[in-house]
Design a protein around this motif. Sequence first.
Motif, mmCIF file in Angstrom:
data_model
loop_
_atom_site.group_PDB
_atom_site.id
_atom_site.type_symbol
_atom_site.label_atom_id
_atom_site.label_comp_id
_atom_site.label_asym_id
_atom_site.label_seq_id
_atom_site.Cartn_x
_atom_site.Cartn_y
_atom_site.Cartn_z
ATOM 1 N N ALA A 157 12.366 70.036 0.104
ATOM 2 C CA ALA A 157 11.446 71.140 -0.324
ATOM 3 C C ALA A 157 10.972 71.873 -1.251
ATOM 4 O O ALA A 157 9.461 71.682 -1.873
ATOM 5 N N ASP A 158 12.275 71.762 -2.522
ATOM 6 C CA ASP A 158 11.965 71.837 -3.772
ATOM 7 C C ASP A 158 10.972 70.242 -4.109
ATOM 8 O O ASP A 158 9.892 70.877 -4.998
ATOM 9 N N ARG A 202 3.253 70.731 -6.188
ATOM 10 C CA ARG A 202 2.012 71.009 -5.716
ATOM 11 C C ARG A 202 2.116 71.843 -7.273
ATOM 12 O O ARG A 202 0.747 72.017 -6.990
ATOM 13 N N ALA A 203 3.313 72.893 -7.222
ATOM 14 C CA ALA A 203 3.800 73.663 -8.902
ATOM 15 C C ALA A 203 2.765 72.633 -10.224
ATOM 16 O O ALA A 203 1.731 73.241 -11.188
ATOM 17 N N VAL A 204 2.966 71.716 -9.875
ATOM 18 C CA VAL A 204 2.564 70.998 -11.518
ATOM 19 C C VAL A 204 0.618 70.567 -11.153
ATOM 20 O O VAL A 204 0.163 70.644 -11.730
ATOM 21 N N ALA A 205 -0.065 70.822 -9.979
ATOM 22 C CA ALA A 205 -0.973 70.777 -9.704
ATOM 23 C C ALA A 205 -1.127 71.652 -9.381
ATOM 24 O O ALA A 205 -3.008 71.993 -9.201
ATOM 25 N N GLY A 206 -1.067 72.636 -9.694
ATOM 26 C CA GLY A 206 -1.556 74.628 -10.393
ATOM 27 C C GLY A 206 -1.035 75.299 -8.853
ATOM 28 O O GLY A 206 -1.785 76.361 -9.464
ATOM 29 N N ASP A 207 -0.855 74.719 -8.496
ATOM 30 C CA ASP A 207 -0.412 75.414 -6.603
ATOM 31 C C ASP A 207 0.981 77.150 -7.004
ATOM 32 O O ASP A 207 1.861 76.744 -7.504
ATOM 33 N N ALA A 208 0.342 77.783 -8.063
ATOM 34 C CA ALA A 208 1.511 79.335 -8.515
ATOM 35 C C ALA A 208 1.658 79.533 -7.282
ATOM 36 O O ALA A 208 3.396 80.017 -6.906
ATOM 37 N N GLU A 209 1.394 79.282 -5.676
ATOM 38 C CA GLU A 209 2.325 79.389 -4.720
ATOM 39 C C GLU A 209 3.790 79.423 -4.366
ATOM 40 O O GLU A 209 4.915 79.147 -4.115
ATOM 41 N N ALA A 210 3.842 77.726 -4.758
ATOM 42 C CA ALA A 210 4.812 76.790 -4.698
ATOM 43 C C ALA A 210 5.476 77.117 -5.737
ATOM 44 O O ALA A 210 7.091 77.444 -5.925
#
Length: 182
Positions: free
Chosen positions: A13-14, A20-28
């Motif tokens: 999950a991490d 996803r976070a590297v791609a800009g997903d703040a929720e991730a």
Amino acid sequence: MTAAAMPVPAVAADADDVTRAVAGDAEAFERLYRGHVARVTSLARWMLGSDDVDDAVQDVFIRAWQKLGTFQGQAAFGTWLHRLAVNLLLRRRERRAVHADRHQPADLVLETHAAPPVTPDLRVAIEGAVATLPDRAREVFVLHDMEGYKHEEIAAMLGIDAGTSRSQLHRARLALRDRLRS
């Protein structure tokens, strides 16, 4: 239970949330934060005392967000974050020590602080005793006995010899034993 219904291991999950976070997903990134903030806060409390824990934890996660693109997945995200946190907390302690040295001798600081309050809670007693240790002994104690680093790793992180790490750990343990007995 079908494969789709099985819980996703935290590491997987991490890894997904990191991508996803590297791609800009703040929720991730928020999920990563929520999954690891307790451990980082605990580490900061042990390393810094109760002084500026919240600011330090915030700095760790800001830095993690900035450096997330450098995470290569060679270790678990939690391991990478922990190492990042240790490095930032050590630097924060160094800056604080330099500031304190400019304003008051270290021995005088120890003499002017009141003893921690007597409490039946062992954790509180240990935290209070650890907080009274000299900076270097405290760093070595936390990194070795609480975080599980080897003396060679501690020596590399702190820029000291492994033998110095061992002697600081011995010094810290003796001081803690004395403080906890009284």
